[in-house]
Scaffold this active site. Sequence first.
Site, PDB file in Angstrom:
ATOM      1  N   LYS A 146      36.849  46.211  35.771  1.00 58.55           N
ATOM      2  CA  LYS A 146      37.911  46.356  34.773  1.00 58.55           C
ATOM      3  C   LYS A 146      38.641  45.026  34.610  1.00 58.55           C
ATOM      4  CE  LYS A 146      41.548  46.035  37.702  1.00 58.55           C
ATOM      5  NZ  LYS A 146      42.591  44.988  37.615  1.00 58.55           N
ATOM      6  N   VAL A 177      34.845  39.756  44.584  1.00 64.11           N
ATOM      7  CA  VAL A 177      36.009  40.293  45.299  1.00 64.11           C
ATOM      8  C   VAL A 177      37.203  39.359  45.131  1.00 64.11           C
ATOM      9  CG1 VAL A 177      34.564  41.500  46.968  1.00 64.11           C
ATOM     10  CG2 VAL A 177      35.342  39.178  47.478  1.00 64.11           C
ATOM     11  N   LEU A 223      39.374  42.324  39.369  1.00 64.80           N
ATOM     12  CA  LEU A 223      38.437  43.062  38.513  1.00 64.80           C
ATOM     13  C   LEU A 223      38.152  44.475  39.023  1.00 64.80           C
ATOM     14  CD1 LEU A 223      35.897  40.168  37.795  1.00 64.80           C
ATOM     15  CD2 LEU A 223      37.844  40.884  36.398  1.00 64.80           C
ATOM     16  N   ASP A 253      43.785  51.554  41.411  1.00 62.84           N
ATOM     17  CA  ASP A 253      42.834  51.395  40.304  1.00 62.84           C
ATOM     18  C   ASP A 253      41.707  52.426  40.310  1.00 62.84           C
ATOM     19  OD1 ASP A 253      44.258  49.195  39.392  1.00 62.84           O
ATOM     20  OD2 ASP A 253      42.978  47.738  40.422  1.00 62.84           O
TER      21      ASP A 253
END
Length: 290
Positions: free
Chosen positions: A13, A94, A98, A135
């Site tokens: 994302k 990582v 995202l 998230d």
Amino acid sequence: MIRNQVEMFAYAKINLALAITGRRPDGYHELESVMQSIGIYDRIRVTLAEGGIQCSCGEWSGPENLAYRAAEAFLSGLGSSQGIHIDIEKNIPVQAGLGGGSADAAAALQALNKLFKEPYTEEELKSFAAQLGADVAFCLKGGTQWATGVGEELKGLPHAPKINLVLIKPDQGVNTAEAYRAFDQEGKFSHLDYAGWQEALASGRAESLIPLLYNDLEPASMKLLPEIAWVKEELMKQNGCLGALMSGSGSAVFGIVQTEEQAEKIAAIWRERNYHVWVTHTMERGNIYG
């Protein structure tokens, strides 16, 4: 034949906008965010097996992996001791902002629910997601969403048009907790324009989104890693780049680009500079079954 393995594509994302609106008594920050699925994904295979839960993900293997914790919560809710093997082919970087770990956890929940013949409703999966991380709820849903609370409360927005993106990540990442601590020292609470985002997304034009790109964590993360500011500034100079923003707490920066051809040309420049670079686009949905 009984299905004993499910494969998922777990999509990353970006935050098209992120405002920190307050801080709760428990220390968590409340926010408003426009969250968007993009076409970079991890490949997850979840298999019914013997011998407890195993999670294989290179250096991120084991019980600390969010997908492992998702499997733990899922099985605990059923009172099941079924062995589970989770294999993650990692493509999402990582400490980039995202949501790679969250996407993997969401995909693990979805795969397990399919393997166990859907013992949990969508709302119950959302409850697990909220316990795992801010998230994860978005990654269960995907697409274009308005997120509030600590990120777990979602409201649909018009789908973003297909937007060509270049993502650039410095070698060094940013620790999310450190970014929030840096924000607490100097940042001010703010709000996003929900109606403005609805209108801009409904227009179907990438150009309409540019004035609304915003991230309260950007100054904090840039203070921790000044290279982010340089990447954003340089990206904005590239031909065809309409706008750029750091995603989440960083360190990845995305550029919205007019055409895919221009995106590839921009990517080539940054690869010559030895940066981690991806050319991708927005997605109308999140995780899908393989």
